[in-house]
Design an enzyme around this catalytic site. Sequence first.
Site, PDB file in Angstrom:
ATOM      1  N   SER A 145       0.825  -1.202   0.000  1.00  0.00           N
ATOM      2  CA  SER A 145       0.000   0.000   0.000  1.00  0.00           C
ATOM      3  C   SER A 145       0.865   1.261   0.000  1.00  0.00           C
ATOM      4  O   SER A 145       1.640   1.481  -0.923  1.00  0.00           O
ATOM      5  CB  SER A 145      -0.963  -0.033   1.193  1.00  0.00           C
ATOM      6  OG  SER A 145      -1.972   0.921   1.033  1.00  0.00           O
ATOM      7  N   ASP A 241     -15.060   2.578  -1.750  1.00  0.00           N
ATOM      8  CA  ASP A 241     -14.444   3.853  -2.090  1.00  0.00           C
ATOM      9  C   ASP A 241     -13.258   4.184  -1.194  1.00  0.00           C
ATOM     10  O   ASP A 241     -12.573   5.166  -1.430  1.00  0.00           O
ATOM     11  CB  ASP A 241     -15.493   4.978  -1.971  1.00  0.00           C
ATOM     12  CG  ASP A 241     -16.621   4.798  -2.964  1.00  0.00           C
ATOM     13  OD1 ASP A 241     -17.754   5.147  -2.618  1.00  0.00           O
ATOM     14  OD2 ASP A 241     -16.360   4.288  -4.061  1.00  0.00           O
ATOM     15  N   HIS A 270      -8.233  -5.359   0.952  1.00  0.00           N
ATOM     16  CA  HIS A 270      -7.019  -4.553   0.948  1.00  0.00           C
ATOM     17  C   HIS A 270      -6.019  -5.027   1.991  1.00  0.00           C
ATOM     18  O   HIS A 270      -4.815  -4.867   1.824  1.00  0.00           O
ATOM     19  CB  HIS A 270      -7.397  -3.094   1.212  1.00  0.00           C
ATOM     20  CG  HIS A 270      -6.256  -2.142   1.075  1.00  0.00           C
ATOM     21  ND1 HIS A 270      -5.636  -1.898  -0.124  1.00  0.00           N
ATOM     22  CD2 HIS A 270      -5.608  -1.384   1.994  1.00  0.00           C
ATOM     23  CE1 HIS A 270      -4.667  -1.019   0.051  1.00  0.00           C
ATOM     24  NE2 HIS A 270      -4.626  -0.692   1.323  1.00  0.00           N
TER      25      HIS A 270
END
Length: 323
Positions: A145, A241, A270
């Site tokens: 990330s 989002d 994620h």
Amino acid sequence: MGNVTSSVAAKFAFFPPDPPTYDVYREEGKLFFSGVTADKNMDVHLVETKGGNKVVATFWRHPFARFTILYSHGNAADLGQMQELFIELRAHLRVNIMSYDYSGYGASTGKPSEFNTYYDIDAVYNCLKSEYNIKPEDVILYGQSVGSGPTLHLASGLSRLRAVVLHSAILSGIRVLYPVKLTFWFDIFKNIDKIRHVSCPVLVIHFQSCAAETNDGCDGVLFRLDRTRSQRGGSSHGTNDDIVDWSHGKRLWELSKEKYDPLWVKGGGHCNLETYPEYIKHLRKFVNAMEKLSQSRQTKQNPAPNPAITETKHNKCLRFTKR
């Protein structure tokens, strides 16, 4: 200009666990990491950066390591939450793991910023070379990330690096928020530009959907403008989002000079890709491929002597002909 960029990054990109999940202390001149016993075979370092901060770095040693992974974690975790993952990666991949906390994370001093993450990884990489004599060709950079920012910063300046792994990586900070096509001067972590300068093999790992709850120390909500945190536990909840879209990983893979087969984890989130069996399986396959590549290049650099030439040179007197 740089100060504006750093302030944007600090506001939207960095969420260090508060309080930190570990402590570093010194006994008889040696540094120790709270909760980690000697049998874990882990060294602790306090490394001074160009920015004047002292960051914590941990070296998880494997006795028969093939490579060393320099791991840059996500934006809402610190080293205390990464221990189990590092132990698993070390065992399954047969590698050393060098990781660190960004300035302002865990027991590292200073404040987190984009440029401080660059100073941080530079200092830790230099520590890896000076303390363990690790060569660039034996290093695999791993960025998760936000960690893809410092990872590609370092990788874009090293010509002999073994490989790069991009895990749920971002194209840039602004592109997480808006689907812009141009790179603006005030953008942060401009990975879309830096990936073009990486000359080693690149593995991209990305999810194709999201996890709903992110209260376990993983990235969770990234660059969300209206981000709120629970006052009690510091937890956050994400939606589609809130996280890095699959298109970021796809585009980074497309822009890589040396592409390795990517891993698109369907149904993954994620921050939970490590829990999928294909994650460690694909990583092991990748490391095995890098080992074969390394051996192949060594063979080309040091070719074995040609037997035919040797015989001709040294055995002229043993030649038999008919009379």
